[in-house]
Design a protein around this motif. Structure first.
Motif, mmCIF file in Angstrom:
data_model
loop_
_atom_site.group_PDB
_atom_site.id
_atom_site.type_symbol
_atom_site.label_atom_id
_atom_site.label_comp_id
_atom_site.label_asym_id
_atom_site.label_seq_id
_atom_site.Cartn_x
_atom_site.Cartn_y
_atom_site.Cartn_z
ATOM 1 N N CYS A 302 -7.766 37.333 3.795
ATOM 2 C CA CYS A 302 -8.229 36.675 5.021
ATOM 3 C C CYS A 302 -9.720 36.883 5.251
ATOM 4 C CB CYS A 302 -7.440 37.184 6.226
ATOM 5 S SG CYS A 302 -5.666 36.852 6.129
ATOM 6 N N ARG A 303 -10.235 38.055 4.908
ATOM 7 C CA ARG A 303 -11.654 38.322 5.144
ATOM 8 C C ARG A 303 -12.554 37.436 4.282
ATOM 9 N NH1 ARG A 303 -10.399 44.073 2.594
ATOM 10 N NH2 ARG A 303 -10.306 43.485 0.397
ATOM 11 N N ASP A 304 -12.005 36.893 3.175
ATOM 12 C CA ASP A 304 -12.773 36.011 2.302
ATOM 13 C C ASP A 304 -12.521 34.536 2.580
ATOM 14 O OD1 ASP A 304 -13.801 38.237 0.844
ATOM 15 O OD2 ASP A 304 -11.898 38.352 -0.253
ATOM 16 N N CYS A 305 -11.644 34.247 3.536
ATOM 17 C CA CYS A 305 -11.201 32.875 3.773
ATOM 18 C C CYS A 305 -12.170 32.135 4.695
ATOM 19 C CB CYS A 305 -9.804 32.894 4.393
ATOM 20 S SG CYS A 305 -9.111 31.266 4.722
ATOM 21 N N ASP A 306 -12.454 30.890 4.372
ATOM 22 C CA ASP A 306 -13.335 30.079 5.212
ATOM 23 C C ASP A 306 -12.682 29.685 6.534
ATOM 24 O OD1 ASP A 306 -15.396 30.216 3.424
ATOM 25 O OD2 ASP A 306 -15.107 28.199 2.589
ATOM 26 N N LEU A 307 -11.364 29.869 6.658
ATOM 27 C CA LEU A 307 -10.674 29.548 7.906
ATOM 28 C C LEU A 307 -10.397 30.788 8.748
ATOM 29 C CD1 LEU A 307 -7.992 26.873 6.869
ATOM 30 C CD2 LEU A 307 -10.424 26.577 7.376
ATOM 31 N N VAL A 308 -11.002 31.913 8.420
ATOM 32 C CA VAL A 308 -10.656 33.165 9.101
ATOM 33 C C VAL A 308 -10.856 33.074 10.610
ATOM 34 C CG1 VAL A 308 -12.943 34.201 8.714
ATOM 35 C CG2 VAL A 308 -10.947 35.672 9.086
ATOM 36 N N ALA A 309 -11.884 32.350 11.049
ATOM 37 C CA ALA A 309 -12.144 32.258 12.485
ATOM 38 C C ALA A 309 -11.147 31.356 13.199
ATOM 39 C CB ALA A 309 -13.563 31.760 12.731
ATOM 40 N N ALA A 310 -10.378 30.585 12.439
ATOM 41 C CA ALA A 310 -9.359 29.712 13.031
ATOM 42 C C ALA A 310 -7.993 30.371 13.054
ATOM 43 C CB ALA A 310 -9.267 28.405 12.245
ATOM 44 N N CYS A 311 -7.896 31.558 12.497
ATOM 45 C CA CYS A 311 -6.606 32.206 12.271
ATOM 46 C C CYS A 311 -6.315 33.232 13.362
ATOM 47 C CB CYS A 311 -6.622 32.885 10.902
ATOM 48 S SG CYS A 311 -5.054 33.630 10.446
ATOM 49 N N HIS A 312 -5.121 33.165 13.937
ATOM 50 C CA HIS A 312 -4.642 34.169 14.891
ATOM 51 C C HIS A 312 -3.433 34.837 14.252
ATOM 52 C CE1 HIS A 312 -7.368 32.691 17.949
ATOM 53 N NE2 HIS A 312 -6.921 31.475 17.749
ATOM 54 N N ARG A 313 -3.648 36.007 13.691
ATOM 55 C CA ARG A 313 -2.600 36.664 12.916
ATOM 56 C C ARG A 313 -1.884 37.726 13.730
ATOM 57 N NH1 ARG A 313 -3.148 38.735 8.239
ATOM 58 N NH2 ARG A 313 -2.111 40.736 8.527
ATOM 59 N N CYS A 314 -0.697 38.060 13.269
ATOM 60 C CA CYS A 314 0.069 39.203 13.764
ATOM 61 C C CYS A 314 0.353 40.083 12.557
ATOM 62 C CB CYS A 314 1.368 38.739 14.427
ATOM 63 S SG CYS A 314 2.534 40.082 14.768
ATOM 64 N N HIS A 315 -0.152 41.307 12.574
ATOM 65 C CA HIS A 315 0.047 42.188 11.424
ATOM 66 C C HIS A 315 1.528 42.388 11.122
ATOM 67 C CE1 HIS A 315 -4.174 43.013 11.308
ATOM 68 N NE2 HIS A 315 -4.197 43.777 12.379
ATOM 69 N N ALA A 316 2.345 42.557 12.168
ATOM 70 C CA ALA A 316 3.770 42.817 11.945
ATOM 71 C C ALA A 316 4.457 41.617 11.309
ATOM 72 C CB ALA A 316 4.442 43.185 13.265
ATOM 73 N N THR A 317 4.125 40.413 11.759
ATOM 74 C CA THR A 317 4.695 39.222 11.124
ATOM 75 C C THR A 317 4.250 39.133 9.671
ATOM 76 O OG1 THR A 317 4.694 38.075 13.252
ATOM 77 C CG2 THR A 317 4.930 36.716 11.292
ATOM 78 N N ALA A 318 3.002 39.517 9.398
ATOM 79 C CA ALA A 318 2.515 39.533 8.015
ATOM 80 C C ALA A 318 3.362 40.472 7.156
ATOM 81 C CB ALA A 318 1.048 39.959 7.979
#
Length: 430
Positions: A302-318
């Motif tokens: 995710c840190r290398d992804c061009d969409l990182v600023a569009a992403c709302h993640r949940c660590h637990a779901t990951a």
């Protein structure tokens, strides 16, 4: 006022976080007091009836310990907290210890008498779950006929006593007009509104709640996923990566009905027990230090992804969906793609770059934007620091939960499952 001592805090929440950071404890704690519920919501993340519940005296001891540690806010919930006949005693004790208290409830049991008692407590807010503006859709989610009418009546009783109520509406596939309907109802009742675009797996790892998750396209149409396109400088990106993606273990922790402490309602890591270990030990453990230091830069791929600023993640779901607490996962990638597509129109996902894992799902990130409207999957690069962190905290990686093992019924049948028959006068179930 702009040059006063509080001017650097943009709002009250920022001030609370600063005070908690100074004290070295989370801003707030989510205290679950009931291991039972009178609804059986299709998307619920909880497993009821297996933890047990602390006695009133034990809950009071936990509250006293939280106050002694310098915690400032307390969310009291269940299960369904109003199933406890001593709930008001718990809330009064928390207020006497100086907490700003929120009550989380479905308001199913809030009648005129209980509304009087809750209003007298001096609650900061009451958060009420409401899934649609129409009774049929709401009741389909809760699987309790008549639940919409009783919940709305409970909200009306609270608002008649000037209790601040926040209606909370997570999006589901079976409530297509849910957010708009609840928004209209919130205006009519004088309530605040909070909506959510995501559901989370069940606390036992089951992905069954995701079977009723709304599609990314429907979330865009409802305005719950907003259009996004790249903007800002490299410095802005660096600031974004240096920030935390959520408040897990940092802005709050969860105390379960049996006193066990988790970093959040979804992260499956027992930090200790509030009674057996004491909160001073739990809140300053090595694992809490891990969460306090987590930033988006710790999330490989995710840190290398061009969409990182569009992403709302949940660590637990990951962890449950993708097998890595600090890695990409499919549903977050789908939401980020939907936001980007909503901004640019047509979207094409190109063939992956060399070096991408052959077993990776075809549409999974990370991505680079080849040109506007074209995404190319790039390798998910893990560093030696990533591997060292996973070795130190082995729980952050596990085999992802296979959807086929937990989704017993197809969604078309699941959403029409018959509601359970109510057997107790207080609305609980056997």
């Amino acid at each position: 006022m702009s040059d006063g001592p509080l001017s650097r805090y943009r709002d009250g929440n920022a001030l609370l976080r600063a005070l908690s950071t100074r004290a070295g404890v989370p801003t707030g704690v989510h205290l679950q007091v009931a291991d039972r519920c009178n609804h059986t919501c299709q998307h619920c993340y909880q497993v009821q009836g297996q933890k047990g519940e602390l006695s009133l005296d034990e809950v009071r001891r936990v509250i006293d310990d939280l106050a002694a540690q310098g915690v400032l806010t307390l969310n009291v919930s269940g299960g369904e907290a109003t199933l406890r006949h001593d709930l008001v005693d718990i809330l009064l004790h928390a207020r006497a210890r100086g907490f700003a208290v929120r009550l989380y409830t479905n308001a199913f049991l809030v009648d005129e008498a209980l509304a009087d008692r809750l209003a007298a407590v001096g609650l900061h807010e009451v958060h009420v779950s409401l899934y649609a503006g129409e009774a049929a859709e709401h009741d389909l989610v809760t699987r309790v006929p008549g639940s919409f009418a009783r919940t709305v009546d409970g909200v009306r009783a609270l608002r008649a006593r000037n209790v601040r109520v926040v209606l909370k509406c997570p999006a589901t596939a079976i409530t297509p007009g849910g957010a708009q309907g609840v928004e209209q109802l919130a205006r009519e009742l004088g309530c605040a509104l909070r909506t959510s675009a995501t559901l989370t797996p069940r606390e036992d790892g089951s992905l069954l709640p995701l079977d009723v998750a709304a599609s990314p396209a429907s979330l865009v149409a409802a305005g719950l996923l907003t259009p996004w396109r790249p903007h800002g400088s490299e410095a802005d990106r660096a600031d974004h990566l240096a920030s935390g993606s959520c408040g897990v273990g940092r802005s709050g922790v969860v105390v379960l009905p049996n006193g066990d402490v988790l970093p959040c309602t979804d992260t499956p890591l027992r930090l200790g027990n509030a009674l057996d270990d004491g909160l001073a030990k739990v809140l300053h453990s090595d694992n809490i230090a891990l969460f306090k230091g987590l930033t988006r830069a710790h999330v490989h791929g995710c840190r290398d992804c061009d969409l990182v600023a569009a992403c709302h993640r949940c660590h637990a779901t990951a962890l449950y969906e993708g097998g890595d607490y600090l890695g990409p996962y499919a549903s977050a990638c789908a939401h980020a793609r939907a936001r980007y597509q909503a901004a640019v129109g047509a979207l094409e996902v190109l063939s992956p770059e060399p070096g991408c894992e052959p077993t990776r799902a075809p549409l999974m990130g990370p991505y680079k934007i080849e040109r506007e409207g074209q995404l190319r999957p790039i390798p998910d690069l893990k560093t030696s620091d990533d591997e060292a962190l996973a070795m130190r905290h082995s729980w952050i990686r596990r085999a992802p939960t296979p959807r086929s093992e937990v989704s017993i019924l197809p969604a078309s049948k699941l959403v029409r499952a018959r509601s359970r028959e109510r057997s107790d006068d207080d609305g609980s179930y056997r």
